[in-house]
Every structure is written in C-alpha cells, then in structure tokens.
Design a protein around this motif. Structure first.
Motif, mmCIF file in Angstrom:
data_model
loop_
_atom_site.group_PDB
_atom_site.id
_atom_site.type_symbol
_atom_site.label_atom_id
_atom_site.label_comp_id
_atom_site.label_asym_id
_atom_site.label_seq_id
_atom_site.Cartn_x
_atom_site.Cartn_y
_atom_site.Cartn_z
ATOM 1 N N ASP A 45 -37.171 18.034 58.399
ATOM 2 C CA ASP A 45 -36.645 18.617 57.695
ATOM 3 C C ASP A 45 -36.448 17.642 56.421
ATOM 4 O O ASP A 45 -36.801 17.854 55.549
ATOM 5 N N HIS A 46 -35.888 16.872 56.764
ATOM 6 C CA HIS A 46 -34.990 15.615 55.582
ATOM 7 C C HIS A 46 -36.039 15.182 54.809
ATOM 8 O O HIS A 46 -35.727 14.116 53.711
ATOM 9 N N LEU A 47 -37.532 15.158 55.246
ATOM 10 C CA LEU A 47 -38.666 14.350 55.065
ATOM 11 C C LEU A 47 -39.723 15.121 54.098
ATOM 12 O O LEU A 47 -40.923 15.398 53.573
ATOM 13 N N ARG A 48 -39.711 16.479 54.636
ATOM 14 C CA ARG A 48 -40.496 17.936 53.528
ATOM 15 C C ARG A 48 -40.282 17.783 51.760
ATOM 16 O O ARG A 48 -42.368 17.492 51.876
ATOM 17 N N THR A 49 -40.083 16.717 51.943
ATOM 18 C CA THR A 49 -39.573 17.285 50.233
ATOM 19 C C THR A 49 -41.136 15.652 50.007
ATOM 20 O O THR A 49 -41.980 15.603 49.575
ATOM 21 N N HIS A 50 -40.289 14.761 50.779
ATOM 22 C CA HIS A 50 -41.369 13.250 50.229
ATOM 23 C C HIS A 50 -42.871 13.587 50.895
ATOM 24 O O HIS A 50 -43.586 12.915 50.580
ATOM 25 N N THR A 51 -42.529 14.018 52.109
ATOM 26 C CA THR A 51 -44.026 15.056 52.733
ATOM 27 C C THR A 51 -45.199 15.249 51.630
ATOM 28 O O THR A 51 -46.549 15.334 51.583
ATOM 29 N N ARG A 52 -44.505 16.780 51.101
ATOM 30 C CA ARG A 52 -45.174 17.010 50.267
ATOM 31 C C ARG A 52 -45.956 16.374 49.334
ATOM 32 O O ARG A 52 -46.985 16.473 48.543
ATOM 33 N N ARG A 53 -44.705 15.386 48.940
ATOM 34 C CA ARG A 53 -45.555 14.474 47.425
ATOM 35 C C ARG A 53 -46.424 13.992 47.686
ATOM 36 O O ARG A 53 -47.372 13.118 46.534
ATOM 37 N N ALA A 54 -46.301 12.901 48.730
ATOM 38 C CA ALA A 54 -47.772 12.155 49.587
ATOM 39 C C ALA A 54 -48.605 12.708 49.856
ATOM 40 O O ALA A 54 -49.254 12.451 49.804
ATOM 41 N N VAL A 55 -48.074 14.115 50.370
ATOM 42 C CA VAL A 55 -49.948 15.483 49.835
ATOM 43 C C VAL A 55 -50.394 14.601 48.808
ATOM 44 O O VAL A 55 -51.623 14.927 48.758
ATOM 45 N N LEU A 56 -49.626 15.690 48.076
ATOM 46 C CA LEU A 56 -49.968 16.074 46.712
ATOM 47 C C LEU A 56 -50.583 14.909 46.086
ATOM 48 O O LEU A 56 -51.931 14.942 44.674
ATOM 49 N N ALA A 57 -49.857 12.996 46.300
ATOM 50 C CA ALA A 57 -50.539 12.309 45.502
ATOM 51 C C ALA A 57 -51.520 11.533 46.226
ATOM 52 O O ALA A 57 -52.579 10.531 45.192
ATOM 53 N N CYS A 58 -52.112 12.050 47.378
ATOM 54 C CA CYS A 58 -53.418 10.833 48.084
ATOM 55 C C CYS A 58 -54.638 11.720 46.917
ATOM 56 O O CYS A 58 -55.117 12.942 46.417
ATOM 57 N N PRO A 59 -55.261 10.533 46.994
ATOM 58 C CA PRO A 59 -56.835 10.575 45.691
ATOM 59 C C PRO A 59 -57.619 10.885 47.363
ATOM 60 O O PRO A 59 -58.540 11.943 45.660
#
Length: 70
Positions: A45-59
């Motif tokens: 749960d504490h990494l959900r925001t970071h995970t979402r950011r990484a998913v959206l940033a994947c070129p």
C-alpha cells in the motif's frame, strides 16, 4: 479494503530504458542488459502512488499495475 495490486512487465514492449527501476527501486531491479526484473509482484500500500507514477512514466507502456490477487 483495497484490492491487492500486482506489478507486471510486457517483455515484448519493453526496450530496457530502465526508467521504471529508477522510479521504483523498491520493487524493480535491472538485469545485466538493462531490462527490468520485478523483485516482488505484490505492490504494498505505501508504494501504490510510486507504482502508479512509474507505470505512467514508462515510455513504451510496458509496465502495468493490475488489481487482483497478488
């Protein structure tokens, strides 16, 4: 209770740019060729925001976070 979120990589789409490992080093390492290796598919749960950011940033749109069983 929020559903479990799992992380996966589309190995066909991935070109090994390594941005995901830079943004989410807690869950993703890079192999010797620079391609991502997921350490743990279950996203805490504490990494959900970071995970979402990484998913959206994947070129190449190769990183995915899915709701479902871990």
């Amino acid at each position: 209770m929020t559903p479990a979120r799992t992380l996966r990589i589309d190995r066909i789409a991935c070109t090994g740019q390594g941005l995901c490992a830079e943004l989410l080093p807690e869950l993703i390492d890079l192999d010797e060729w620079g391609y991502p290796v997921i350490k743990d598919r279950a996203v805490p749960d504490h990494l959900r925001t970071h995970t979402r950011r990484a998913v959206l940033a994947c070129p190449r749109l190769a990183l995915h976070a899915d709701d479902g069983p871990a």
